[in-house]
Design an enzyme around this catalytic site. Structure first.
Site, PDB file in Angstrom:
ATOM      1  N   HIS A  81      13.342 -66.123   0.738  1.00 16.74           N
ATOM      2  CA  HIS A  81      14.131 -67.357   0.795  1.00 16.74           C
ATOM      3  C   HIS A  81      14.924 -67.519  -0.503  1.00 16.74           C
ATOM      4  O   HIS A  81      14.422 -68.034  -1.500  1.00 16.74           O
ATOM      5  CB  HIS A  81      13.203 -68.563   1.004  1.00 16.74           C
ATOM      6  N   HIS A  83      19.123 -68.336  -2.129  1.00 15.89           N
ATOM      7  CA  HIS A  83      20.509 -68.758  -1.886  1.00 15.89           C
ATOM      8  C   HIS A  83      21.395 -67.970  -2.851  1.00 15.89           C
ATOM      9  O   HIS A  83      21.496 -68.308  -4.025  1.00 15.89           O
ATOM     10  CB  HIS A  83      20.650 -70.264  -2.113  1.00 15.89           C
ATOM     11  N   ARG A  85      24.554 -67.728  -2.981  1.00 13.40           N
ATOM     12  CA  ARG A  85      25.781 -68.481  -3.345  1.00 13.40           C
ATOM     13  C   ARG A  85      27.075 -67.710  -3.132  1.00 13.40           C
ATOM     14  O   ARG A  85      28.153 -68.255  -3.407  1.00 13.40           O
ATOM     15  CB  ARG A  85      25.743 -68.969  -4.798  1.00 13.40           C
ATOM     16  N   ASN A 115      23.848 -70.971   3.907  1.00 16.55           N
ATOM     17  CA  ASN A 115      24.713 -72.076   3.479  1.00 16.55           C
ATOM     18  C   ASN A 115      25.647 -71.680   2.330  1.00 16.55           C
ATOM     19  O   ASN A 115      25.799 -72.395   1.352  1.00 16.55           O
ATOM     20  CB  ASN A 115      23.890 -73.325   3.113  1.00 16.55           C
ATOM     21  N   HIS A 202      14.409 -75.434   8.274  1.00 16.09           N
ATOM     22  CA  HIS A 202      14.306 -76.431   7.216  1.00 16.09           C
ATOM     23  C   HIS A 202      13.887 -77.699   7.957  1.00 16.09           C
ATOM     24  O   HIS A 202      14.697 -78.337   8.636  1.00 16.09           O
ATOM     25  CB  HIS A 202      15.654 -76.641   6.512  1.00 16.09           C
ATOM     26  N   HIS A 262       9.584 -73.480   3.189  1.00 13.22           N
ATOM     27  CA  HIS A 262       9.160 -74.387   2.098  1.00 13.22           C
ATOM     28  C   HIS A 262       8.341 -75.598   2.554  1.00 13.22           C
ATOM     29  O   HIS A 262       8.771 -76.734   2.406  1.00 13.22           O
ATOM     30  CB  HIS A 262      10.358 -74.854   1.255  1.00 13.22           C
ATOM     31  N   ASP A 335      12.807 -70.024  -2.763  1.00 13.41           N
ATOM     32  CA  ASP A 335      13.902 -70.957  -2.451  1.00 13.41           C
ATOM     33  C   ASP A 335      14.850 -71.062  -3.662  1.00 13.41           C
ATOM     34  O   ASP A 335      15.301 -72.145  -4.025  1.00 13.41           O
ATOM     35  CB  ASP A 335      13.375 -72.338  -2.043  1.00 13.41           C
ATOM     36  N   HIS A 339      22.149 -74.195  -9.389  1.00  9.84           N
ATOM     37  CA  HIS A 339      23.336 -75.052  -9.580  1.00  9.84           C
ATOM     38  C   HIS A 339      23.572 -75.136 -11.090  1.00  9.84           C
ATOM     39  O   HIS A 339      22.612 -75.044 -11.862  1.00  9.84           O
ATOM     40  CB  HIS A 339      23.079 -76.474  -9.062  1.00  9.84           C
TER      41      HIS A 339
END
Ligand code: DOR
Ligand code: ZN
Length: 468
Positions: A81, A83, A85, A115, A202, A262, A335, A339
């Site tokens: 899991h 991200h 980006r 995403n 999710h 999660h 996860d 950012h």
């Protein structure tokens, strides 16, 4: 051909193996030490290994043997899991920086969430992301998002890319990005009888989140760190539990294969266990922040602790630790959701949710085991063999004859997560800053090639605690 000997497994047995054409061969795990040599010898050979410039100690070269006495040798992590980006949000992370951070954390394969921008819904985005991921060298599978726009095309897409799709990802509640999908009856009808992907959820109920957000609307523009505790109130345990219950009941009715991402509440674990007993094929995953952090950390971390699902009360965290220790949770995944600092330092309703973690994958995994009392061996499998089996990383996740030589060398040496060591990630911060961790990654191998060498271990071991 190279061989490694005298490394230790987590159950204190000795391990030795050779690597031939990117794969393990002649793997031996034995109760006693295979070959007694002095510690000085092992440090010397390890240092020579770690300081190799080409980082490619593979076939075609003359036979080299490395002595790993004093070090732990484990299957490399599979972080199911993350991200990435990329495409679209490369200022936060890209596949290259993700790969660097992953290798630093002892991870050689990931499953990436949909995403990104644009979201991963159609062939075009799958092809584009596949090219980016492939160029990074990191092992990967990609999640295909589920939305109104692509729900009818899912069987076609799943059949078209059988090898590198991890499964479907349903944002049943909204998180970072615009993906949301809650029409599970339609999803079942569209998939039909002939495709059986793992469907990862999710699981948070959007209606409850919307109602609770209204209740706390007076705080939405605050940016005091302490105010961020309202994030946990706005996405309460009830939102997770109710969504989980609904999804599991749907899964039992339809016979679909589910994975709950999660999990953060004790009730979710209990529900999942009940449904497993009823015969539902369901697995679940826990992230380090739901085991090692709680809502007591908001005062100190504020927006840097904002994540979906949110961190919970210490009472809930303690129960999650008990479930973890009892082996009721299938896998450990970070996860990883970076950012930038300046994005995070915004008021409650604008600061994005998510935190980086992959660069500390293995140290956090083993720390979670130490904190809860789960055996290190079981914990290691939760981050390697089990995700490999669930998501189809063929011949990976174990140190086994014929499997790809993905492994990590670790050292039991306490250190603190420090500022200067957060450089692989583009965001440059960690919610685990200052946390004391008992194990450190020394080196990571992927397909038999050295991909990360911890500079600290090149010449000799540092005295006492260091920075991780
Ligand atoms: O906190 C989160 N951040 N939760 C998610 O589900 C998405 C993630 C992100 O992409 O930033
Ligand atoms: Zn996520």
């Amino acid at each position: 051909m190279i061989s490694f000997f005298n490394g230790k497994t987590l159950s204190d047995r000795s391990i030795s193996f050779r690597i031939v054409n990117s794969r393990f061969s002649e793997v031996k795990i034995e109760p006693s030490t295979i070959n007694q040599v002095s510690e000085a010898n092992s440090l010397e050979s390890l240092a020579s290994l770690l300081s190799r410039e080409d980082k490619a100690v593979t076939m075609g070269q003359k036979d080299i043997a490395y002595d790993l006495s004093g070090y732990l040798v484990l299957p490399a992590g599979i972080d199911a899991h993350v991200h990435s980006r990329s495409p679209g949000l490369e200022h936060k992370e890209d596949w290259h920086s993700l790969a660097q951070s992953a290798y630093k954390g002892g991870v050689t394969s990931v499953a990436d969430m949909p995403n990104t921008v644009p979201p991963m819904l159609f062939s075009e985005q799958i092809e584009a992301k596949k090219a980016l991921a492939k160029a990074s060298g990191l092992g990967f599978k990609l999640y295909l998002g589920v939305g109104d726009k692509n729900v009818q095309q899912l069987p076609h897409l799943l059949k078209k890319y059988p090898d590198f799709l991890a499964g479907l990802k349903v944002f049943y509640g909204k998180s970072t990005g615009d993906l949301i999908y809650s029409d599970l009856e339609m999803l079942h009808r569209s998939l039909g009888e002939h495709v059986d992907p793992i469907i990862t959820f999710h699981a948070e109920d959007q209606k409850i989140i919307d109602e609770m957000t209204q209740r706390y609307r007076d705080h939405l523009n605050d940016s005091e760190f302490g105010t961020f505790k309202y994030h946990s109130f706005m996405r309460p345990t009830l939102a997770a539990n109710q969504a989980c219950q609904y999804i599991l009941a749907w899964g039992l009715k339809t016979g679909r294969r589910l994975h709950i991402a999660h999990i953060s509440t004790p009730d979710e674990v209990e529900l999942i266990t009940q449904y497993q007993q009823k015969g539902l094929r369901v697995s679940c995953e826990i992230a380090p922040h739901h085991l090692l952090l709680s809502d007591e950390n908001y005062e100190e971390l504020g927006p840097f602790l904002k994540v979906n699902p949110p961190v919970r009360s210490m009472a809930d965290v303690k129960k999650m630790r008990e479930h973890f220790a009892a082996g009721r949770i299938d896998i450990f995944a970070t996860d990883h959701a970076p950012h930038l600092k300046e994005e995070k330092l915004k008021p409650l309703n604008q600061a994005p949710s998510g935190m980086p973690a992959i660069e500390f994958f293995y140290p956090l995994l083993l720390q979670s085991a130490l904190t809860t009392g789960l055996s290190l061996e079981h914990a290691s499998k939760m981050g390697s063999a089990v995700p490999a089996r669930l998501f189809g990383y063929v011949e990976r996740g174990e140190i086994r004859n014929g499997f790809f030589a993905d492994f990590v060398i670790m050292k039991k040496l306490r250190g603190r997560v420090g500022e200067n060591m957060l450089s692989t990630s583009k965001c440059g911060w960690s919610p685990y800053h200052n946390l004391s961790l008992d194990y450190q990654v020394v080196a990571t191998f992927h397909d038999g090639r050295l991909r990360y060498a911890n500079p600290k271990f090149c010449a000799s071991l540092p005295e006492g605690p260091g920075q991780i």
